[in-house]
Design a protein around this motif. Structure first.
Motif, PDB file in Angstrom:
ATOM      1  N   VAL A  46       6.834  57.052  36.950  1.00 38.25           N
ATOM      2  CA  VAL A  46       7.944  55.659  36.910  1.00 38.25           C
ATOM      3  C   VAL A  46       7.175  54.533  36.132  1.00 38.25           C
ATOM      4  CG1 VAL A  46       9.429  54.706  38.345  1.00 38.25           C
ATOM      5  CG2 VAL A  46       9.284  56.671  38.795  1.00 38.25           C
ATOM      6  N   ILE A  47       5.880  54.651  37.011  1.00 41.61           N
ATOM      7  CA  ILE A  47       5.159  53.087  36.677  1.00 41.61           C
ATOM      8  C   ILE A  47       4.924  52.576  35.096  1.00 41.61           C
ATOM      9  CG2 ILE A  47       3.158  52.341  37.080  1.00 41.61           C
ATOM     10  CD1 ILE A  47       2.616  53.444  40.417  1.00 41.61           C
ATOM     11  N   ILE A  48       4.051  54.155  34.831  1.00 43.37           N
ATOM     12  CA  ILE A  48       4.351  53.947  33.179  1.00 43.37           C
ATOM     13  C   ILE A  48       5.237  53.458  32.175  1.00 43.37           C
ATOM     14  CG2 ILE A  48       2.849  56.329  31.495  1.00 43.37           C
ATOM     15  CD1 ILE A  48       1.801  57.058  33.597  1.00 43.37           C
ATOM     16  N   ARG A  49       6.279  54.297  32.464  1.00 40.51           N
ATOM     17  CA  ARG A  49       7.896  54.056  32.470  1.00 40.51           C
ATOM     18  C   ARG A  49       7.976  52.945  32.029  1.00 40.51           C
ATOM     19  NH1 ARG A  49      12.634  55.688  32.642  1.00 40.51           N
ATOM     20  NH2 ARG A  49      13.407  56.108  30.719  1.00 40.51           N
ATOM     21  N   ARG A  50       8.532  52.115  33.264  1.00 39.86           N
ATOM     22  CA  ARG A  50       8.337  50.936  33.153  1.00 39.86           C
ATOM     23  C   ARG A  50       7.395  49.466  32.786  1.00 39.86           C
ATOM     24  NH1 ARG A  50      13.371  48.360  36.601  1.00 39.86           N
ATOM     25  NH2 ARG A  50      14.027  50.990  36.525  1.00 39.86           N
ATOM     26  N   LEU A  51       6.395  49.868  33.057  1.00 43.89           N
ATOM     27  CA  LEU A  51       4.732  48.890  31.945  1.00 43.89           C
ATOM     28  C   LEU A  51       4.928  49.194  30.516  1.00 43.89           C
ATOM     29  CD1 LEU A  51       2.096  49.611  34.449  1.00 43.89           C
ATOM     30  CD2 LEU A  51       3.998  47.349  34.133  1.00 43.89           C
ATOM     31  N   GLU A  52       5.044  50.238  30.299  1.00 41.75           N
ATOM     32  CA  GLU A  52       5.593  50.484  29.137  1.00 41.75           C
ATOM     33  C   GLU A  52       6.572  50.015  28.470  1.00 41.75           C
ATOM     34  OE1 GLU A  52       4.540  54.225  26.716  1.00 41.75           O
ATOM     35  OE2 GLU A  52       3.083  54.392  28.330  1.00 41.75           O
TER      36      GLU A  52
END
Length: 349
Positions: A289-295
């Protein structure tokens, strides 16, 4: 079984190398999830500097460590039922916390193909959900079913007072597992063959062997026989890990049993091992979730992965110190009080 007094912590001090190996295994698995598996599932916004595909095999090292630790734990308790209670106190509080956190984060922020109903999450709390064909709230939970199967096997052996014969028993079990898989493959039943291979006994066996070797309680012929049947399984049948992984785990467990890993005392690595169970439980879907949001916000994948690691470390540290460790202390206090009452009651009568 041996009494607690006969196998006290004073006689067998904690092996810090176990924490170090846990830490390495947890880092390897997380690197695989955040690089290679995330690329396969969702695709990073731009190509990564590198992918750690071999990290997925950290779970095989986890299985071997469990073989070592569980046998060590069983030799330290007086009654087999204490093993069940101690394992439950060790596993469930952190697991329940991880299920709730993961379900909430994924439900709030979304994650394609990994969003489940509240009913699914509630069944996951039992840790037996895979046996009921209920999907995992987080796919890393698949290893817990295998761990529980191994715990059940070890409990049965302890209850039957068969632990002194555990090496020949594992020789037979791994040999039978191998023959069963070969037979089902020959009959054109690959699904049943995969089901027969699911216990991963060959890796747990390496940990069991390492513990017995560390105590000088296994002969060379018996050790070679067990390694031989485990190697035969990997060579003739194979598993989800390629054959070189078996060799690496064998070398590490052999080194562990002979005290050759005592140089692994780097404090950050030991701390990683200390929080590894909680980290393993919370890192994957929350990290995704964090990676998708930040990317999506324009971050480089490497920076997004670093943040996912940092959040995983923070959550794991909090769960370890605020949930897992207090639960273990509470169980140990309860056990001491129960033992004290049991010692006093005959005199009162």
């Amino acid at each position: 079984m041996r009494s607690i007094a006969a196998a006290s912590d004073a006689n067998h001090p904690r092996l810090v190398e176990l924490d170090a190996l846990r830490g390495l295994a947890a880092l390897a698995v997380a690197l695989y999830h955040f690089t290679a598996e995330y690329s396969d599932l969702y695709g990073h916004s731009v190509p990564l500097w590198g992918e750690v595909r071999f990290g997925k095999f950290g779970v095989q090292l986890f299985f071997a460590i469990s073989g070592f630790v569980i046998l060590m734990s069983l030799e330290r308790i007086e009654r087999a039922r204490e093993f069940v209670l101690s394992r439950a106190a060790r596993l469930y509080p952190a697991y329940w916390t991880a299920v709730v956190l993961t379900f909430m984060v994924v439900s709030l922020f979304g994650l394609p193909d990994r969003e489940f109903s509240l009913q699914t999450a509630l069944v996951n709390l039992t840790m037996f959900h895979e046996l009921l064909r209920v999907p995992h709230v987080d796919t890393v939970y698949w290893t817990l079913t295998i761990e529980l199967s191994f715990y059940l096997l070890m409990f049965m052996l302890a209850y039957a007072r068969a632990l002194p014969r555990i090496i020949p028993i594992f020789i037979v079990l791994v040999a039978l597992q191998t023959l069963a898989e070969l037979a089902f493959q020959a009959k054109g039943m690959p699904f049943v063959a995969r089901l027969a291979s699911r216990p991963h006994l060959q890796f747990f066996a390496l940990g069991v062997l390492a513990f017995k070797q560390s105590r000088g309680q296994v002969s060379v012929p018996s050790a070679l026989a067990l390694v031989g049947v485990c190697f035969a399984h990997e060579a003739l049948v194979g598993s989800i890990a390629p054959l070189p992984v078996f060799g690496v785990v064998l070398v590490l467990t052999y080194a562990l049993s002979h005290g050759a890993l005592r140089w692994l005392t780097w404090r950050p690595l030991l701390f990683m091992g200390f929080i590894s169970y909680s980290f393993y439980l919370v890192h994957q879907n929350i990290g995704y979730v964090i990676i998708r949001r930040l990317e999506a916000a324009g971050w480089r994948p490497e920076a997004a992965i670093a943040v996912a690691f940092a959040v995983g470390f923070l959550l794991a540290t909090l769960i370890t110190y605020r949930v897992e460790q207090p639960a273990l202390r509470g169980y140990r206090q309860w056990r001491r009080k129960a033992q004290a009452r049991a010692a006093v009651s005959p005199h009162v009568a």
